[in-house]
Design a protein around this motif. Structure first.
Motif, PDB file in Angstrom:
ATOM      1  N   GLY A  60      23.861  63.276  29.989  1.00 33.06           N
ATOM      2  CA  GLY A  60      23.886  63.190  28.528  1.00 33.06           C
ATOM      3  C   GLY A  60      25.201  63.689  27.963  1.00 33.06           C
ATOM      4  O   GLY A  60      26.019  64.312  28.653  1.00 33.06           O
ATOM      5  N   GLY A  61      25.399  63.421  26.665  1.00 32.34           N
ATOM      6  CA  GLY A  61      26.659  63.766  26.032  1.00 32.34           C
ATOM      7  C   GLY A  61      27.015  65.239  26.065  1.00 32.34           C
ATOM      8  O   GLY A  61      28.175  65.601  26.263  1.00 32.34           O
ATOM      9  N   LEU A  62      26.039  66.123  25.861  1.00 27.90           N
ATOM     10  CA  LEU A  62      26.326  67.555  25.888  1.00 27.90           C
ATOM     11  C   LEU A  62      26.800  68.004  27.262  1.00 27.90           C
ATOM     12  O   LEU A  62      27.681  68.861  27.384  1.00 27.90           O
ATOM     13  CB  LEU A  62      25.085  68.345  25.455  1.00 27.90           C
ATOM     14  CG  LEU A  62      24.673  68.160  23.992  1.00 27.90           C
ATOM     15  CD1 LEU A  62      23.304  68.770  23.744  1.00 27.90           C
ATOM     16  CD2 LEU A  62      25.703  68.782  23.054  1.00 27.90           C
ATOM     17  N   ASN A  63      26.240  67.405  28.321  1.00 23.79           N
ATOM     18  CA  ASN A  63      26.679  67.736  29.676  1.00 23.79           C
ATOM     19  C   ASN A  63      28.072  67.182  29.951  1.00 23.79           C
ATOM     20  O   ASN A  63      28.871  67.795  30.674  1.00 23.79           O
ATOM     21  CB  ASN A  63      25.689  67.188  30.707  1.00 23.79           C
ATOM     22  CG  ASN A  63      24.378  67.945  30.712  1.00 23.79           C
ATOM     23  OD1 ASN A  63      24.333  69.126  30.372  1.00 23.79           O
ATOM     24  ND2 ASN A  63      23.299  67.275  31.060  1.00 23.79           N
ATOM     25  N   VAL A  64      28.375  66.013  29.392  1.00 27.01           N
ATOM     26  CA  VAL A  64      29.722  65.459  29.531  1.00 27.01           C
ATOM     27  C   VAL A  64      30.731  66.390  28.863  1.00 27.01           C
ATOM     28  O   VAL A  64      31.804  66.663  29.395  1.00 27.01           O
ATOM     29  CB  VAL A  64      29.804  64.050  28.901  1.00 27.01           C
ATOM     30  CG1 VAL A  64      31.249  63.551  28.893  1.00 27.01           C
ATOM     31  CG2 VAL A  64      28.922  63.072  29.675  1.00 27.01           C
ATOM     32  N   GLN A  65      30.368  66.884  27.683  1.00 28.70           N
ATOM     33  CA  GLN A  65      31.242  67.819  26.968  1.00 28.70           C
ATOM     34  C   GLN A  65      31.513  69.070  27.811  1.00 28.70           C
ATOM     35  O   GLN A  65      32.652  69.544  27.905  1.00 28.70           O
ATOM     36  CB  GLN A  65      30.602  68.206  25.637  1.00 28.70           C
ATOM     37  CG  GLN A  65      31.454  69.122  24.769  1.00 28.70           C
ATOM     38  CD  GLN A  65      30.686  69.641  23.562  1.00 28.70           C
ATOM     39  OE1 GLN A  65      29.468  69.819  23.615  1.00 28.70           O
ATOM     40  NE2 GLN A  65      31.383  69.870  22.463  1.00 28.70           N
ATOM     41  N   GLU A  66      30.463  69.594  28.448  1.00 26.45           N
ATOM     42  CA  GLU A  66      30.622  70.772  29.299  1.00 26.45           C
ATOM     43  C   GLU A  66      31.516  70.466  30.497  1.00 26.45           C
ATOM     44  O   GLU A  66      32.356  71.289  30.895  1.00 26.45           O
ATOM     45  CB  GLU A  66      29.246  71.255  29.777  1.00 26.45           C
ATOM     46  CG  GLU A  66      28.394  71.840  28.657  1.00 26.45           C
ATOM     47  CD  GLU A  66      26.969  72.144  29.096  1.00 26.45           C
ATOM     48  OE1 GLU A  66      26.659  71.905  30.280  1.00 26.45           O
ATOM     49  OE2 GLU A  66      26.178  72.607  28.268  1.00 26.45           O
ATOM     50  N   ALA A  67      31.354  69.270  31.081  1.00 22.95           N
ATOM     51  CA  ALA A  67      32.184  68.871  32.224  1.00 22.95           C
ATOM     52  C   ALA A  67      33.645  68.741  31.809  1.00 22.95           C
ATOM     53  O   ALA A  67      34.551  69.087  32.575  1.00 22.95           O
ATOM     54  CB  ALA A  67      31.675  67.555  32.806  1.00 22.95           C
ATOM     55  N   MET A  68      33.877  68.231  30.607  1.00 23.62           N
ATOM     56  CA  MET A  68      35.253  68.138  30.103  1.00 23.62           C
ATOM     57  C   MET A  68      35.887  69.520  30.007  1.00 23.62           C
ATOM     58  O   MET A  68      37.037  69.715  30.426  1.00 23.62           O
ATOM     59  CB  MET A  68      35.257  67.475  28.719  1.00 23.62           C
ATOM     60  CG  MET A  68      34.979  65.987  28.712  1.00 23.62           C
ATOM     61  SD  MET A  68      34.846  65.337  27.002  1.00 23.62           S
ATOM     62  CE  MET A  68      36.508  65.677  26.361  1.00 23.62           C
TER      63      MET A  68
END
Length: 211
Positions: A60-68
């Motif tokens: 999900g988007g929040l996890n993508v943000q964390e990965a970034m």
């Protein structure tokens, strides 16, 4: 050099229409149908901004943000979602999102947000005319409206606010409507973002998901 906007959305129709909108104003839009595909294509040297859907299969988007963040990718993130609620918005801003726009979005609102993100400079935040406008709206609130604003953005229900302020739920509904109108906030997500931007509340103090 053309500004790049990375668009991440598993809805192909929404992805295509967003890419078309961005390209119609001269921006270079790079589409991705999953968070992992986007992460595979960017690194800490990537420049531009990211339009990121919150709910997607897999990552999900929040996890993508964390990965970034973990990879050192510094591009500004704008969330676009049809499923915004206070805990999600709080978590997004807490992790550094620059905006949170609800679907179906207003095209000009999205374009304005993207342009702002592309020119995002932390040192210029205090001079941002949008911030000055928010502060002027906050100053226009009555004391009772401000009493309602704070628990509202912190995620409290109308009933909880009524108990705290010792007034009826019906009265809370009235004040809530007036606060949204005075602040020119179309959604609760807008209101949360405004109060965080104005440093009226700390994102870390906002109420997260309930147990």
């Amino acid at each position: 050099m053309q500004q790049r906007v990375y668009v991440v959305d598993d809805d192909q129709g929404m992805l295509d229409s967003t890419v078309w909108l961005l390209e119609s104003v001269g921006l270079r839009a790079l589409p991705f149908t999953s968070g992992q595909l986007f992460l595979d294509a960017c690194d800490e040297h990537s420049q531009g901004c990211v339009l990121l859907d919150v709910r997607m299969p897999g990552m999900g988007g929040l996890n993508v943000q964390e990965a970034m963040r973990a990879r050192g990718v510094q591009m500004p993130v704008i969330f676009v979602s049809g499923h915004a609620d206070v805990p999600i918005v709080v978590r997004a801003f807490r992790a550094g999102a620059v905006d949170f726009i609800e679907k179906p979005y207003n095209e000009q609102l999205l374009l304005d947000s993207v342009q702002q993100a592309l020119s995002h400079a932390p040192a210029a935040v205090q001079a941002d005319p949008r911030l000055q406008a928010i502060e002027a709206r906050l100053a226009s609130l009555t004391p009772r409206e401000r009493d309602v604003l704070l628990p509202l953005v912190r995620g409290y229900t109308n009933r909880e606010m009524a108990e705290q302020l010792d007034i009826s739920v019906k009265t809370i509904d009235l004040y809530r409507s007036r606060v949204m109108k005075r602040m020119q906030a179309e959604t609760l997500a807008d209101l949360v973002g405004m109060t965080i931007a104005a440093q009226l509340v700390d994102a870390l103090q906002l109420r997260g998901p309930r147990a």
